[in-house]
Design a protein around this motif. Structure first.
Motif, PDB file in Angstrom:
ATOM      1  N   SER A  81      40.881  21.422  32.593  1.00  0.00           N
ATOM      2  CA  SER A  81      42.317  21.459  32.349  1.00  0.00           C
ATOM      3  C   SER A  81      43.055  21.616  33.666  1.00  0.00           C
ATOM      4  N   ASN A  82      44.199  20.917  33.777  1.00  0.00           N
ATOM      5  CA  ASN A  82      45.060  20.983  34.952  1.00  0.00           C
ATOM      6  C   ASN A  82      44.259  20.850  36.242  1.00  0.00           C
ATOM      7  N   VAL A  83      43.560  19.750  36.357  1.00  0.00           N
ATOM      8  CA  VAL A  83      42.653  19.539  37.478  1.00  0.00           C
ATOM      9  C   VAL A  83      43.154  18.408  38.364  1.00  0.00           C
ATOM     10  N   GLN A  84      42.951  18.553  39.672  1.00  0.00           N
ATOM     11  CA  GLN A  84      43.289  17.501  40.624  1.00  0.00           C
ATOM     12  C   GLN A  84      42.053  16.761  41.113  1.00  0.00           C
ATOM     13  N   LYS A  85      41.040  17.500  41.516  1.00  0.00           N
ATOM     14  CA  LYS A  85      39.810  16.891  42.015  1.00  0.00           C
ATOM     15  C   LYS A  85      38.624  17.463  41.253  1.00  0.00           C
ATOM     16  N   VAL A  86      37.824  16.571  40.704  1.00  0.00           N
ATOM     17  CA  VAL A  86      36.659  16.977  39.928  1.00  0.00           C
ATOM     18  C   VAL A  86      35.419  16.866  40.802  1.00  0.00           C
ATOM     19  N   PRO A  87      34.760  17.997  41.083  1.00  0.00           N
ATOM     20  CA  PRO A  87      33.543  17.946  41.896  1.00  0.00           C
ATOM     21  C   PRO A  87      32.313  17.659  41.044  1.00  0.00           C
ATOM     22  N   ILE A  88      31.466  16.777  41.532  1.00  0.00           N
ATOM     23  CA  ILE A  88      30.256  16.379  40.818  1.00  0.00           C
ATOM     24  C   ILE A  88      29.133  16.225  41.837  1.00  0.00           C
ATOM     25  N   THR A  89      27.977  16.751  41.510  1.00  0.00           N
ATOM     26  CA  THR A  89      26.784  16.470  42.309  1.00  0.00           C
ATOM     27  C   THR A  89      25.790  15.755  41.423  1.00  0.00           C
ATOM     28  N   ILE A  90      25.336  14.587  41.855  1.00  0.00           N
ATOM     29  CA  ILE A  90      24.310  13.855  41.125  1.00  0.00           C
ATOM     30  C   ILE A  90      23.059  13.806  41.989  1.00  0.00           C
ATOM     31  N   GLY A  91      21.909  13.824  41.344  1.00  0.00           N
ATOM     32  CA  GLY A  91      20.683  13.823  42.129  1.00  0.00           C
ATOM     33  C   GLY A  91      19.485  13.352  41.343  1.00  0.00           C
ATOM     34  N   ALA A  92      18.431  13.048  42.089  1.00  0.00           N
ATOM     35  CA  ALA A  92      17.150  12.651  41.511  1.00  0.00           C
ATOM     36  C   ALA A  92      16.049  13.404  42.232  1.00  0.00           C
ATOM     37  N   ILE A  93      15.212  14.065  41.474  1.00  0.00           N
ATOM     38  CA  ILE A  93      14.073  14.790  42.033  1.00  0.00           C
ATOM     39  C   ILE A  93      12.880  13.847  42.051  1.00  0.00           C
ATOM     40  N   GLY A  94      12.305  13.626  43.231  1.00  0.00           N
ATOM     41  CA  GLY A  94      11.135  12.779  43.341  1.00  0.00           C
ATOM     42  C   GLY A  94      11.442  11.315  43.134  1.00  0.00           C
ATOM     43  N   GLY A  95      10.382  10.557  42.851  1.00  0.00           N
ATOM     44  CA  GLY A  95      10.531   9.138  42.585  1.00  0.00           C
ATOM     45  C   GLY A  95      10.369   8.269  43.809  1.00  0.00           C
ATOM     46  N   LEU A  96      10.296   6.966  43.570  1.00  0.00           N
ATOM     47  CA  LEU A  96      10.081   6.006  44.652  1.00  0.00           C
ATOM     48  C   LEU A  96      11.120   4.889  44.664  1.00  0.00           C
ATOM     49  N   SER A  97      12.024   4.883  43.699  1.00  0.00           N
ATOM     50  CA  SER A  97      13.016   3.821  43.611  1.00  0.00           C
ATOM     51  C   SER A  97      14.391   4.415  43.346  1.00  0.00           C
ATOM     52  N   GLY A  98      15.424   3.625  43.567  1.00  0.00           N
ATOM     53  CA  GLY A  98      16.795   4.108  43.471  1.00  0.00           C
ATOM     54  C   GLY A  98      17.246   4.406  42.051  1.00  0.00           C
ATOM     55  N   ARG A  99      18.349   5.094  41.992  1.00  0.00           N
ATOM     56  CA  ARG A  99      18.986   5.437  40.722  1.00  0.00           C
ATOM     57  C   ARG A  99      20.385   4.831  40.709  1.00  0.00           C
ATOM     58  N   VAL A 100      20.985   4.776  39.527  1.00  0.00           N
ATOM     59  CA  VAL A 100      22.369   4.324  39.428  1.00  0.00           C
ATOM     60  C   VAL A 100      23.164   5.328  38.605  1.00  0.00           C
ATOM     61  N   PHE A 101      24.284   5.731  39.133  1.00  0.00           N
ATOM     62  CA  PHE A 101      25.201   6.677  38.504  1.00  0.00           C
ATOM     63  C   PHE A 101      26.367   5.877  37.956  1.00  0.00           C
ATOM     64  N   SER A 102      26.556   5.920  36.635  1.00  0.00           N
ATOM     65  CA  SER A 102      27.578   5.081  35.998  1.00  0.00           C
ATOM     66  C   SER A 102      28.537   5.908  35.178  1.00  0.00           C
ATOM     67  N   PHE A 103      29.762   5.426  35.008  1.00  0.00           N
ATOM     68  CA  PHE A 103      30.712   6.132  34.170  1.00  0.00           C
ATOM     69  C   PHE A 103      31.659   5.177  33.479  1.00  0.00           C
ATOM     70  N   THR A 104      32.170   5.624  32.359  1.00  0.00           N
ATOM     71  CA  THR A 104      33.135   4.840  31.599  1.00  0.00           C
ATOM     72  C   THR A 104      34.145   5.778  30.962  1.00  0.00           C
ATOM     73  N   ALA A 105      35.333   5.292  30.732  1.00  0.00           N
ATOM     74  CA  ALA A 105      36.451   6.150  30.331  1.00  0.00           C
ATOM     75  C   ALA A 105      36.523   6.344  28.829  1.00  0.00           C
ATOM     76  N   ARG A 106      35.516   6.971  28.261  1.00  0.00           N
ATOM     77  CA  ARG A 106      35.532   7.297  26.832  1.00  0.00           C
ATOM     78  C   ARG A 106      34.850   8.648  26.611  1.00  0.00           C
ATOM     79  N   PRO A 107      35.306   9.439  25.637  1.00  0.00           N
ATOM     80  CA  PRO A 107      34.743  10.768  25.349  1.00  0.00           C
ATOM     81  C   PRO A 107      33.531  10.670  24.436  1.00  0.00           C
ATOM     82  N   ILE A 108      32.397  10.312  24.961  1.00  0.00           N
ATOM     83  CA  ILE A 108      31.245   9.869  24.186  1.00  0.00           C
ATOM     84  C   ILE A 108      30.893  10.780  23.019  1.00  0.00           C
ATOM     85  N   LEU A 109      30.600  12.052  23.266  1.00  0.00           N
ATOM     86  CA  LEU A 109      30.139  12.919  22.178  1.00  0.00           C
ATOM     87  C   LEU A 109      31.242  13.260  21.183  1.00  0.00           C
TER      88      LEU A 109
END
Length: 289
Positions: free
Chosen positions: A190-218
Motif C-alpha cells: 500500500s502507498n508504495v513508490q518503489k517495490v524491491p524484489i530479489t530473484i535468484g537461482a540456487i545451483g544449476g547450469l543454465s539460465g533462468r527467466v523472470f517474467s511478470f504480467t499485470a494480473r492478480p493471479i491468485l
C-alpha cells in the motif's frame, strides 16, 4: 483473455511495448540502464483510469546474465508476460516503479501487488526463489508447493520445493492448473513508490527467466482441470498472511479474505496488481554473444 476469470474487472496494468531494454547495462548499446515498458493503467482508483504510464525495472545489485544474447532475446515482452533473464547460480535485486510520460517523478501507488508463479526447481539441483519486503499481505494456496521463510523484520523468501520443466510453464496468466496455482504467491503493498524484489537461482547450469504480467493471479484466475474444462475455483482455499507472519483468514476464488473481512472479485478493489513468474528454460539452448 476475456473468457479467463474475473481479472479484467480488477485494477490492471497492460504492457504494450518495450521502450528501452538495457537492464544492468547488459547490452552493448549506449542506452541508459533499465528495462522500461509503455503501459496503460485501469481501475486503480487513483485518478489514473486508462492513463498511460512508464513502468521501469532497475537493478540495485550486480546483474549477471549468461550472455548478451540472453538479454537481447529474453529481456522484454513475450506473449502475455514481460521477462528478465538471469544467470544460473546468481541473484539480483531489482526495483519496480511507475511514472507518467514526460515526468521524472516516481508515482505513489495506493495499492500495488504482484503474484509470483511457476516457482520450481530443475535439473542439476536448481532451485528458484524470490525475496520480498515491505508488503502488507501475501496469499498462498492452502496446499502450496512454495516454502515460506520470514526473518521477523518484514522480509520473506519464497522458495520452490518441487522440480518442474518447460512443459508446465503457464501460457495464460488468468487460466492456470491447480499445480500452477500451488506454485504461486500473491503479495500486496500500500502507498508504495518503489517495490524491491530479489530473484535468484540456487545451483544449476543454465539460465533462468523472470517474467511478470499485470494480473492478480491468485485472486481471480480460473482453474484449468485435468480434462481440459474450466473451473471458476470456488472451492479453492487461499490463505491470507500478514507481514509479521500471522495467518489471518482464508477465502475462495469467488470470495477472497483480507484481515477479518472479505474481498470480492470486482473493480471496487483499488490498486495495481502486478504478476511475476520465474520460469526454468529446459528447451532453450545456451545463447552466446
Amino acid at each position: 483473455l476475456k473468457d479467463c476469470g474475473d481479472c479484467r474487472d480488477y485494477p490492471s496494468l497492460t504492457l504494450h511495448n518495450v521502450i528501452r531494454s538495457n537492464l544492468g547495462n547488459s547490452n552493448s548499446s549506449q542506452d541508459p540502464e533499465g528495462l522500461v515498458f509503455n503501459a496503460t493503467v485501469n481501475h486503480t482508483g487513483a485518478g489514473l483510469h486508462n492513463a498511460p504510464l512508464y513502468i521501469e525495472v532497475h537493478n540495485t545489485s550486480e546483474y549477471d546474465i549468461e550472455s548478451e544474447g540472453w538479454a537481447r532475446d529474453w529481456n522484454g515482452l513475450h506473449g502475455h508476460f514481460a521477462s528478465v533473464a538471469l544467470k544460473h547460480a546468481t541473484n539480483v535485486s531489482l526495483e519496480i516503479s511507475a511514472r507518467l510520460p514526460g515526468s521524472n517523478e516516481t508515482l505513489t501507488l495506493p495499492r500495488f501487488g504482484f503474484s509470483v508463479f511457476d516457482l520450481d526447481g530443475g535439473p542439476n539441483g536448481t532451485v528458484e526463489y524470490i525475496e520480498l519486503s515491505g508488503f502488507d499481505h501475501f496469499y498462498v494456496t492452502a496446499n502450496t508447493l512454495v516454502n515460506v521463510d520470514r526473518n521477523g523484520m518484514g522480509t520473506a523468501r519464497f522458495t520452490a520445493t518441487v522440480q518442474g520443466d518447460g512443459s508446465d510453464n503457464p501460457e495464460e496468466p488468468e487460466l492456470l492448473t491447480l499445480e500452477q496455482k500451488r506454485k504461486s504467491v500473491t503479495v500486496e503493498y500500500s502507498n508504495v513508490q518503489k517495490v524491491p524484489i530479489t530473484i535468484g537461482a540456487i545451483g544449476g547450469l543454465s539460465g533462468r527467466v523472470f517474467s511478470f504480467t499485470a494480473r492478480p493471479i491468485l485472486l481471480c484466475a480460473k482453474t484449468k482441470t485435468a480434462n481440459g474444462t474450466v473451473d471458476p475455483g470456488e472451492a479453492e482455499t487461499i490463505e491470507n498472511h500478514t507481514a509479521d507472519g500471522r495467518h489471518t483468514a482464508n477465502g475462495t476464488a469467488k470470495n477472497r479474505t483480507q484481515g477479518s473481512g472479505t474481498r470480492e472479485c470486482d473493480a471496487g478493489f483499488l490498486g495495481l496488481m502486478l504478476s511475476l513468474s520465474l520460469s526454468y528454460l529446459t528447451t532453450v539452448p545456451l545463447l552466446t554473444m
